[in-house]
Design a protein around this motif. Sequence first.
Motif, PDB file in Angstrom:
ATOM      1  N   MET A  26     -55.511 -33.479 -34.789  1.00 56.81           N
ATOM      2  CA  MET A  26     -56.797 -32.829 -34.696  1.00 56.81           C
ATOM      3  C   MET A  26     -57.767 -33.520 -35.634  1.00 56.81           C
ATOM      4  SD  MET A  26     -57.480 -28.858 -35.388  1.00 56.81           S
ATOM      5  CE  MET A  26     -59.075 -28.296 -35.836  1.00 56.81           C
ATOM      6  N   GLU A  27     -58.893 -33.923 -35.095  1.00 52.71           N
ATOM      7  CA  GLU A  27     -59.892 -34.590 -35.919  1.00 52.71           C
ATOM      8  C   GLU A  27     -60.694 -33.568 -36.709  1.00 52.71           C
ATOM      9  OE1 GLU A  27     -62.481 -37.454 -34.218  1.00 52.71           O
ATOM     10  OE2 GLU A  27     -60.979 -38.026 -32.738  1.00 52.71           O
ATOM     11  N   THR A  28     -61.092 -33.969 -37.894  1.00 49.53           N
ATOM     12  CA  THR A  28     -61.963 -33.106 -38.674  1.00 49.53           C
ATOM     13  C   THR A  28     -63.333 -33.746 -38.742  1.00 49.53           C
ATOM     14  OG1 THR A  28     -61.278 -34.175 -40.725  1.00 49.53           O
ATOM     15  CG2 THR A  28     -60.072 -32.205 -40.073  1.00 49.53           C
ATOM     16  N   THR A  29     -64.338 -32.917 -38.682  1.00 48.95           N
ATOM     17  CA  THR A  29     -65.702 -33.408 -38.791  1.00 48.95           C
ATOM     18  C   THR A  29     -66.125 -33.330 -40.244  1.00 48.95           C
ATOM     19  OG1 THR A  29     -66.610 -31.216 -38.393  1.00 48.95           O
ATOM     20  CG2 THR A  29     -66.240 -32.607 -36.462  1.00 48.95           C
ATOM     21  N   PRO A  30     -67.156 -34.050 -40.637  1.00 50.31           N
ATOM     22  CA  PRO A  30     -67.598 -33.999 -42.027  1.00 50.31           C
ATOM     23  C   PRO A  30     -67.979 -32.593 -42.490  1.00 50.31           C
ATOM     24  CG  PRO A  30     -68.702 -35.775 -40.850  1.00 50.31           C
ATOM     25  CD  PRO A  30     -67.912 -35.000 -39.852  1.00 50.31           C
ATOM     26  N   ASP A  31     -68.383 -31.717 -41.554  1.00 51.03           N
ATOM     27  CA  ASP A  31     -68.778 -30.358 -41.924  1.00 51.03           C
ATOM     28  C   ASP A  31     -67.584 -29.476 -42.259  1.00 51.03           C
ATOM     29  OD1 ASP A  31     -71.236 -30.494 -39.331  1.00 51.03           O
ATOM     30  OD2 ASP A  31     -71.477 -30.956 -41.460  1.00 51.03           O
ATOM     31  N   LYS A  38     -60.396 -30.005 -44.463  1.00 58.00           N
ATOM     32  CA  LYS A  38     -59.063 -29.508 -44.186  1.00 58.00           C
ATOM     33  C   LYS A  38     -58.654 -28.507 -45.267  1.00 58.00           C
ATOM     34  CE  LYS A  38     -55.357 -32.039 -42.045  1.00 58.00           C
ATOM     35  NZ  LYS A  38     -54.561 -33.239 -42.079  1.00 58.00           N
ATOM     36  N   PRO A  39     -58.096 -27.352 -44.873  1.00 60.79           N
ATOM     37  CA  PRO A  39     -57.657 -26.394 -45.895  1.00 60.79           C
ATOM     38  C   PRO A  39     -56.445 -26.931 -46.655  1.00 60.79           C
ATOM     39  CG  PRO A  39     -57.107 -25.599 -43.703  1.00 60.79           C
ATOM     40  CD  PRO A  39     -57.914 -26.854 -43.530  1.00 60.79           C
ATOM     41  N   SER A  40     -56.376 -26.562 -47.902  1.00 60.81           N
ATOM     42  CA  SER A  40     -55.274 -27.048 -48.730  1.00 60.81           C
ATOM     43  C   SER A  40     -53.979 -26.328 -48.354  1.00 60.81           C
ATOM     44  CB  SER A  40     -55.586 -26.811 -50.206  1.00 60.81           C
ATOM     45  OG  SER A  40     -55.538 -25.427 -50.496  1.00 60.81           O
ATOM     46  N   PRO A  41     -52.837 -26.973 -48.556  1.00 60.65           N
ATOM     47  CA  PRO A  41     -51.560 -26.314 -48.295  1.00 60.65           C
ATOM     48  C   PRO A  41     -51.373 -25.062 -49.151  1.00 60.65           C
ATOM     49  CG  PRO A  41     -51.245 -28.676 -48.517  1.00 60.65           C
ATOM     50  CD  PRO A  41     -52.660 -28.394 -48.887  1.00 60.65           C
ATOM     51  N   LEU A  42     -51.912 -25.065 -50.365  1.00 65.02           N
ATOM     52  CA  LEU A  42     -51.818 -23.892 -51.230  1.00 65.02           C
ATOM     53  C   LEU A  42     -52.556 -22.711 -50.612  1.00 65.02           C
ATOM     54  CD1 LEU A  42     -51.008 -22.562 -53.907  1.00 65.02           C
ATOM     55  CD2 LEU A  42     -53.147 -23.426 -54.867  1.00 65.02           C
ATOM     56  N   LEU A  43     -53.755 -22.957 -50.079  1.00 61.82           N
ATOM     57  CA  LEU A  43     -54.523 -21.893 -49.438  1.00 61.82           C
ATOM     58  C   LEU A  43     -53.791 -21.359 -48.212  1.00 61.82           C
ATOM     59  CD1 LEU A  43     -57.126 -20.221 -49.214  1.00 61.82           C
ATOM     60  CD2 LEU A  43     -58.072 -22.085 -47.857  1.00 61.82           C
ATOM     61  N   LEU A  44     -53.259 -22.255 -47.406  1.00 63.62           N
ATOM     62  CA  LEU A  44     -52.504 -21.825 -46.224  1.00 63.62           C
ATOM     63  C   LEU A  44     -51.285 -21.008 -46.614  1.00 63.62           C
ATOM     64  CD1 LEU A  44     -52.715 -25.050 -44.033  1.00 63.62           C
ATOM     65  CD2 LEU A  44     -53.988 -22.928 -43.769  1.00 63.62           C
ATOM     66  N   GLY A  45     -50.606 -21.417 -47.677  1.00 65.04           N
ATOM     67  CA  GLY A  45     -49.456 -20.669 -48.171  1.00 65.04           C
ATOM     68  C   GLY A  45     -49.847 -19.290 -48.676  1.00 65.04           C
TER      69      GLY A  45
END
Length: 118
Positions: free
Chosen positions: A1-6, A9-16
Amino acid sequence: METTPDHKKPSPLLLGMVAAYVAVVLLVDTLAALGVRVPIDWRVFQWTSDNGFDGFKFLAWFVVPFVVSLRGMDWGYFGVARWKRWDWALLIGLGAVGLLAVLTINVFPSLREYYPSY
């Protein structure tokens, strides 16, 4: 999945942390619903009123995530300033279908019985 400059990507810590929050809330709600009393009486988290409103679910699944999300909220998402021509056409089309559905109530006797006039 591509990310746009806006969007970063969420951090793994936040996802955890989000996954842990969901697991804890589901566990507490399940233990309360089952009436488990060990090691504590989990029913203290059943904040259900007489009309069926569950305060714990409202707090845990709406209020807490909403407050946490306020800082990064894209408020423009809720307005009409960014709407394109297709969005307006869809809104007008759905409104027309809704109006047509309401107007057909008087045409069909079964609908007239189901939705009596006031």
